[in-house]
Design an enzyme around this catalytic site. Structure first.
Site, short mmCIF file in Angstrom:
data_model
loop_
_atom_site.label_atom_id
_atom_site.label_comp_id
_atom_site.label_asym_id
_atom_site.label_seq_id
_atom_site.Cartn_x
_atom_site.Cartn_y
_atom_site.Cartn_z
N PRO A 1 0.82 -1.22 0.00
CG PRO A 1 -0.64 -1.47 1.80
CD PRO A 1 0.63 -2.01 1.23
CG ASP B 1 -8.33 -1.31 -23.17
OD1 ASP B 1 -7.39 -1.99 -22.80
OD2 ASP B 1 -9.26 -1.73 -23.90
NE ARG C 1 -7.12 -5.88 -21.22
CZ ARG C 1 -7.12 -4.69 -21.79
NH1 ARG C 1 -6.22 -3.78 -21.43
NH2 ARG C 1 -7.98 -4.38 -22.73
CD GLU D 1 0.46 -6.41 10.70
OE1 GLU D 1 -0.54 -7.13 10.67
OE2 GLU D 1 0.44 -5.20 10.44
C1 4FV Z 1 -1.29 -4.13 -1.27
C2 4FV Z 1 -2.01 -3.05 -1.85
C3 4FV Z 1 -1.49 -4.71 0.08
C4 4FV Z 1 -0.12 -5.42 2.89
C5 4FV Z 1 0.40 -6.43 3.92
C6 4FV Z 1 0.08 -7.55 1.82
C7 4FV Z 1 -0.69 -6.27 1.79
C8 4FV Z 1 0.51 -7.74 3.24
N1 4FV Z 1 -0.38 -4.57 -2.16
N2 4FV Z 1 -1.49 -2.87 -3.10
N3 4FV Z 1 -3.00 -2.29 -1.33
N4 4FV Z 1 -0.59 -5.62 0.48
O1 4FV Z 1 -2.43 -4.35 0.76
O2 4FV Z 1 -0.51 -3.78 -3.25
O3 4FV Z 1 1.86 -8.13 3.27
#
Ligand code: 4FV
Length: 251
Positions: free
Chosen positions: A89, A169, A154, A116
């Protein structure tokens, strides 16, 4: 395009990717998928790959060594260091432009975390870019990896039956796609827009462009900033805004 996914859940990646269009592209040899189970590189007798976080706090952290060994098992077989993406994230927000950018790579390693997250030291060691598919927290990086792999695939030549469709698209040239219709001509009393039945290609294209502009203006006006607009486009949007502001005054 060769995808290498470092994950604790290889089946989840394979089941998701080796179906439908991407599955057919793998069969045709346009794409390859290698899944590497990080747990195969566990360095303790309990086969664990996570441990408690230093400094305390909730949850567990994936340890550096198994992740690094899993990565090295891939990189050691490649002629040059592959681009490594970590699903997080905290990463750069994934979008269509990034899909097109990544599709230029020959080899792509996607690292999927769990718990985590992953020990920062191995991320510093092997990751080129952290990538986010949105501002929310998933239980694992696998769904994010599948989203990215799908959108990138794609853009790889030959994967889509009709190369042209990728060019029209949503988000291509920063505009949303026009509405699509198929048979029957009338469905539960709702008719297909007559222009689409006219057989007049130029008029159909004009209508579709205007629909893209209208949708983008109404749903994602932020995209217009980066759109390559013609004089006709700008005239259409001016007239649209006038009609919208005229409606506001009436209400
Ligand atoms: C995530 C997202 C995501 C966070 C902890 C995997 C998780 C666990 N990845 N975009 N939003 N990953 O939430 O790409 O390790």
């Amino acid at each position: 395009m060769n995808f290498h996914v470092l994950t604790l859940f290889p089946d989840m990646i394979r089941d998701g990717f080796e179906t439908s269009i991407t599955g057919k592209a793998v069969e045709k040899g346009l794409l390859t998928l290698e899944t590497v189970n990080i747990r195969d590189f566990s360095v303790n007798k309990h086969n664990r790959v996570d441990d408690y976080p230093y400094g305390g706090g909730a949850g567990m952290v994936m340890q550096a060594e198994p992740v690094c060994l899993a990565y090295e098992s891939v990189a050691s077989r490649l002629p040059k260091k592959p681009k490594v993406l970590y699903m997080s994230p905290q990463g750069r927000r994934f979008d269509q432009a990034m899909a097109q950018e990544l599709a230029e790579e020959e080899e792509l390693v996607l690292l999927c975390g769990h718990y985590e997250g992953i020990d920062e030291r191995v991320l510093e060691e092997i990751v080129d870019e952290e990538v986010s598919i949105g501002d929310y927290v998933l239980t694992g990086g696998e769904l994010a990896a599948l989203v990215i792999m799908d959108a990138v695939s794609r853009m790889v030549g030959g994967v889509l039956h009709n190369e042209e469709s990728a060019q029209f698209d949503s988000f291509h040239d920063n505009l949303l796609e026009y509405p699509q219709y198929s048979r029957p001509e009338v469905w539960r009393g709702k008719a297909v827009p007559p222009i689409l039945l006219s057989g007049h290609h130029a008029n159909v294209e004009k209508w579709r462009r205007e629909q893209s502009l209208l949708r983008t203006r109404m749903r994602r006006p932020d995209l217009l900033e980066g759109a390559a607009l013609t004089k006709q486009d700008r005239r259409f949007l001016r007239e649209l805004d006038q009609s919208l502001s005229g409606k506001d005054e009436e209400t």
